[in-house]
Motif scaffolding. Structure first.
Motif, PDB file in Angstrom:
ATOM      1  N   SER A 147       4.766  35.157   3.561  1.00 30.22           N
ATOM      2  CA  SER A 147       5.486  34.272   4.474  1.00 30.22           C
ATOM      3  C   SER A 147       6.354  33.307   3.663  1.00 30.22           C
ATOM      4  O   SER A 147       6.179  33.152   2.453  1.00 30.22           O
ATOM      5  CB  SER A 147       4.514  33.469   5.353  1.00 30.22           C
ATOM      6  N   LYS A 175       4.997  30.877  15.051  1.00 35.64           N
ATOM      7  CA  LYS A 175       4.443  31.923  14.184  1.00 35.64           C
ATOM      8  C   LYS A 175       3.012  31.607  13.757  1.00 35.64           C
ATOM      9  O   LYS A 175       2.447  32.310  12.916  1.00 35.64           O
ATOM     10  CB  LYS A 175       5.319  32.081  12.931  1.00 35.64           C
ATOM     11  N   ASN A 190       7.831  25.998  12.409  1.00 36.30           N
ATOM     12  CA  ASN A 190       7.600  27.414  12.709  1.00 36.30           C
ATOM     13  C   ASN A 190       6.342  27.615  13.545  1.00 36.30           C
ATOM     14  O   ASN A 190       5.627  28.599  13.379  1.00 36.30           O
ATOM     15  CB  ASN A 190       7.497  28.207  11.397  1.00 36.30           C
ATOM     16  N   GLU A 209       4.209  36.467   9.977  1.00 35.84           N
ATOM     17  CA  GLU A 209       5.651  36.456   9.767  1.00 35.84           C
ATOM     18  C   GLU A 209       6.210  37.794   9.287  1.00 35.84           C
ATOM     19  O   GLU A 209       7.199  38.275   9.811  1.00 35.84           O
ATOM     20  CB  GLU A 209       6.035  35.355   8.768  1.00 35.84           C
TER      21      GLU A 209
END
Length: 571
Positions: A276, A528, A525, A462
């Protein structure tokens, strides 16, 4: 002048009308303009301005009022667009029409002009957003605020037409000077045409087919890259969400001066894949401090870190900024990379919630203060109402957890109250707080408890396989994917469930740096990420059963070395 004559002008002799609109919504098919701002730029200077509120002929939605501060009362006596269409056309004249994300503004202008039986001005157009994408490829966000910040332009009155038009005009001036100096552009035609140049044409202008094949062999995956010179010394380390695109940008004609210097000094490129972007960020920060590459200027030292501390030891807790983290019974929120960010949140909370701001010494005097008189404090020093104060403090905690709606509703109602009493200066101050709250909508904490109490496992989905990151007692542990490295991640989880106590409990500078990187990335993020709070599980086995067992792995090497001479077409 005709179209060709305008485009043949030298850039510094061309005249631009930079415009911005505020609207009742995002779609020109169903919405109208409520404010128009135009700024004329000539010879790299702002020379004239035009501004008007506009009656849209419909109610302005509440969220638009909260966003812009423009209410139905503000536009009630304002002209309709039909009333100002001629003066707008006259003001623009033969100027180049410019804007940031110009297609949005032009779509509304076209609708308004057509609605009143006129055609929109058919002038040359220039979109500063499109140009920014081409000359600043490494800038993560090309939004108006991001570009302005990158160019060190102070923007004021954001989400108001004239203020945003002035900011865009200043961006245009700097961009025009940049392309003249770095690209050798002389005429307006070159600048206007540049915005339509495709990224592939820019990036591939000097790359032969062989070189493009070499770029294609780079993985489109997150990781860390090391530029190494002919003596085997690492001269620069960076991270990338896509290694292929990031490395390609170094060979672009529009690459920054520093990138060209790196390529000139390097002979090899080593890449390390990660699962990631977050683990790439953590590996980059650690590698820079370990190897100290001479061309890296950031992340070489541990930066400042700030927290908001709730002093729970007091019967009526207050809030303060602290650059120290401890397990001292108080609650810590953050962390913030700069004191300015911590101060912004601190002031936002104090102006939104009625918790005390006085020192313990002043509190002990049992006297009401000015803040209590203007309803900024519940005055617990006098009332001693513990339950009421605790309820208010709980609202502060919810706000710190990212729940902004209560604060937003409270401030909107306060702004309406001031407006009704014609206290417009007070209303404007509240409006600025609303803007701050709205800007924090997706930037507040992902955690549902203070940092000092948060023991959380984050599952990040991810790319190739899932990443697992553990926040435990202020320290960050990453699940290792390589059998070559000791997995402290497993040890930390075992210690938690066996209630093992360590003497070195407090996080050090490295731990706090990792915490800052991790929390900032997770907030941006959050779609995610899944959070698993360890306190909700009785043992490690129960936790692991909850985690998703299926994951996809690709047989990509962890570390790869490329010859930069081949990538640069020198062989």
């Amino acid at each position: 002048m005709n179209f060709e004559e305008i485009l043949s002008l030298p850039i510094d002799q061309a005249s631009f009308c930079v415009l911005d609109v505020e609207t009742t919504g995002l779609s020109p098919q169903y919405n109208n303009i409520i404010e128009l701002g135009i700024v004329r730029v000539k010879n790299y200077k702002i020379v004239e301005k035009y501004h008007s509120l506009i009656n849209p002929g419909r109610d302005i939605p509440n969220f638009i009022t909260g966003f812009t501060g423009i209410s139905n009362d503000d536009v009630y006596n304002a002209p309709f667009f039909d009333d100002i269409a001629d003066e707008v056309t006259e003001f623009i004249g033969d100027d180049v029409i410019a804007g940031h994300n110009l297609s949005f503004d032009k779509s509304f202008l076209k609708r308004e002009f057509n609605y009143c039986g006129r055609s929109e001005p058919a002038n040359p157009n220039l979109c500063t957003l499109k140009v920014a994408r081409r000359i600043f490829p490494l800038l993560k966000s090309k939004s108006l605020g991001s570009v302005a910040s990158f160019l060190k332009i102070k923007s004021s009155s954001s989400h108001r037409a004239l203020g945003d038009a002035e900011t865009t005009a200043k961006i245009l001036i700097k961009i025009a000077k940049h392309v003249k100096k770095n690209f050798g552009f002389e005429t307006l035609s070159e600048l206007v045409n540049f915005q339509y140049t495709t990224a592939s044409r820019i990036n591939g202008a000097n790359l032969k087919s062989k070189i493009l094949c070499e770029f294609d062999s780079l993985p489109d995956a997150p990781g860390v890259y090391h530029f190494i010179n002919s003596k085997g010394h690492t001269i620069y380390i960076g991270k990338a969400k896509s290694l292929k695109e990031r490395v390609r940008s170094y060979f672009s004609q529009t690459a920054p001066r520093k990138a060209k210097k790196i390529i000139k000094s390097a002979s090899k490129l080593k890449i390390e894949l990660t699962n990631s972007e977050l683990t790439a960020l953590l590996k980059e920060a650690e590698s820079i401090k370990t190897k100290n590459p001479r061309l890296n200027t950031q992340l070489k030292k541990y930066g400042n870190k700030y927290f908001l501390r709730v002093n729970t030891a007091h019967k009526f807790p207050d809030l303060e900024i602290s650059n120290h983290f401890d397990f001292d019974g108080n609650d810590y929120f953050g962390l913030f990379g700069t004191k300015k960010k911590a101060l912004s949140m601190f002031e936002m909370i104090n102006k939104t919630f009625a918790i005390r701001e006085c020192s313990n010494k002043d509190f002990a005097k049992n006297k009401r203060c000015f803040l209590a008189d203007i309803d900024r404090c519940l005055a617990p020093c006098v009332s001693k109402e513990k339950e009421i104060y605790t309820n208010e403090l709980e609202k502060v905690y919810e706000f710190m957890y990212g729940k902004n709606q209560f604060a937003l509703n409270r401030m909107i109602n306060k702004m309406k109250e001031y407006s009704a009493k014609q206290k417009f200066e007070n209303a404007q101050e509240v409006k600025e707080i609303i803007d701050l709250i709205l800007s924090q909508t997706h930037k507040t904490s992902l955690l549902a408890e203070p940092v000092n109490r948060a023991n959380v496992l984050f599952e990040i989905n991810e790319t190739f396989t899932r990443d697992y990151v553990l926040l435990l007692s202020g320290k960050i542990y990453v699940k290792k994917q390589s059998m070559k490295e000791r997995d402290f991640f497993e040890d930390a989880i075992d210690d938690y469930f066996t209630q093992t106590i360590h003497t070195d409990m407090l996080p050090n500078e490295e731990d706090l740096e990792k915490m800052k990187i991790t929390l900032n990335w997770l907030i941006k993020n959050r779609n995610k990420v899944r959070c698993f709070y360890l306190k909700e599980f009785n043992n490690k086995e129960e936790l692991y059963r909850k985690l998703t067992s299926s994951s996809t792995r690709y047989s990509l090497p962890e570390v790869t070395v490329f010859n930069l001479k081949i990538l640069a077409g020198q062989q």
